[in-house]
Design a protein around this motif. Sequence first.
Motif, short mmCIF file in Angstrom:
data_model
loop_
_atom_site.label_atom_id
_atom_site.label_comp_id
_atom_site.label_asym_id
_atom_site.label_seq_id
_atom_site.Cartn_x
_atom_site.Cartn_y
_atom_site.Cartn_z
N LEU A 91 1.17 4.48 -4.58
CA LEU A 91 1.12 5.83 -5.17
C LEU A 91 2.24 6.07 -6.16
O LEU A 91 1.99 6.48 -7.31
N TYR A 102 1.58 3.93 -9.18
CA TYR A 102 0.47 4.47 -9.98
C TYR A 102 0.94 5.65 -10.83
O TYR A 102 0.58 5.77 -12.01
N GLN A 103 1.73 6.53 -10.24
CA GLN A 103 2.27 7.66 -11.00
C GLN A 103 3.14 7.19 -12.15
O GLN A 103 3.14 7.77 -13.23
N GLU A 157 0.82 -1.21 0.00
CA GLU A 157 0.00 0.00 0.00
C GLU A 157 0.85 1.27 0.00
O GLU A 157 0.42 2.30 -0.53
N LEU A 172 -7.06 0.13 -9.07
CA LEU A 172 -6.48 1.45 -9.31
C LEU A 172 -6.15 1.69 -10.77
O LEU A 172 -6.33 2.81 -11.28
#
Length: 280
Positions: free
Chosen positions: A129, A132-133, A125, A219
């Motif tokens: 981020l 994902y970027q 987790e 996501l």
Amino acid sequence: MDEKGKIKLLKWIANIGFVIICLIALFPIISLLISSFRPSADLMQDGISFSIDFSRLTLDNYTYIFTQASEYWTWYGNSLIISAVTIVTSLFFSSMVGYALAVYDFKGRNFFFILVLLILMVPFEILMLPLYQLMVSTQIIDTYLAVVLPLIVAPVAVFFFRQYALGLPKQLMDAARIDGSTEYGIFFKIMLPLMGPSLAAMAILQGLTSWNNFLWPLLVLRSNDMFTLPIGLATLLTPYGNNYDVLIAGSVMTIIPIMILFIIFQRYFVAGLTTGGVKG
């Protein structure tokens, strides 16, 4: 009672205990299987239960899946493709990295191994981020590659293969070098076959992880046609209606690939886990 009688009694007690534990573990699956044959109205009213009313059991839920729920099979196919690619790529690259960390003495080897352990201790987790970027910047959102790419080299698989490779006979490598074999030839023709039990064990674990993966595909996947099974089944539960007939029966169908995978590799599963855990 003599010594043999005591040992026999202890074995019987242990077997009975294991049977009870297995029944407890199978209880949710049995409840799910029974509920998959119940009408949708009963599921809405009573939910999943272990009660059996044979007069109310029906095959309508499975008939609906095989004849009308076309989206379900799209999700099923997506999950199969992603899981198969994840298993193959993860075993291939992770086994190479783990093998190199185990058998080759190069500068920085311990540093890289410690780095693997540190990454292993970081929850996924926290990494989502930046990952994902990265997917957004490379413009591969809503593709199979976006789901598979972060799982190609799994730290747990690298650690496992490294521990297993520590127990491989180094004499075979020396003999192969004398015969003129390349390092790639030694790995693919000699060492990789010897790592068969570890490959089978990790195939089951990686396959199970990929098949049940929910958060990361949620996501990076956008369109309904790209959804995997966990995401697709989750979309059946909405504030405007719950399609329990497809949800319950579809959940039962998701067990089949994992069962097939385990049946194929189960003879190597225990051997691979125990050997990889004690070597080194």
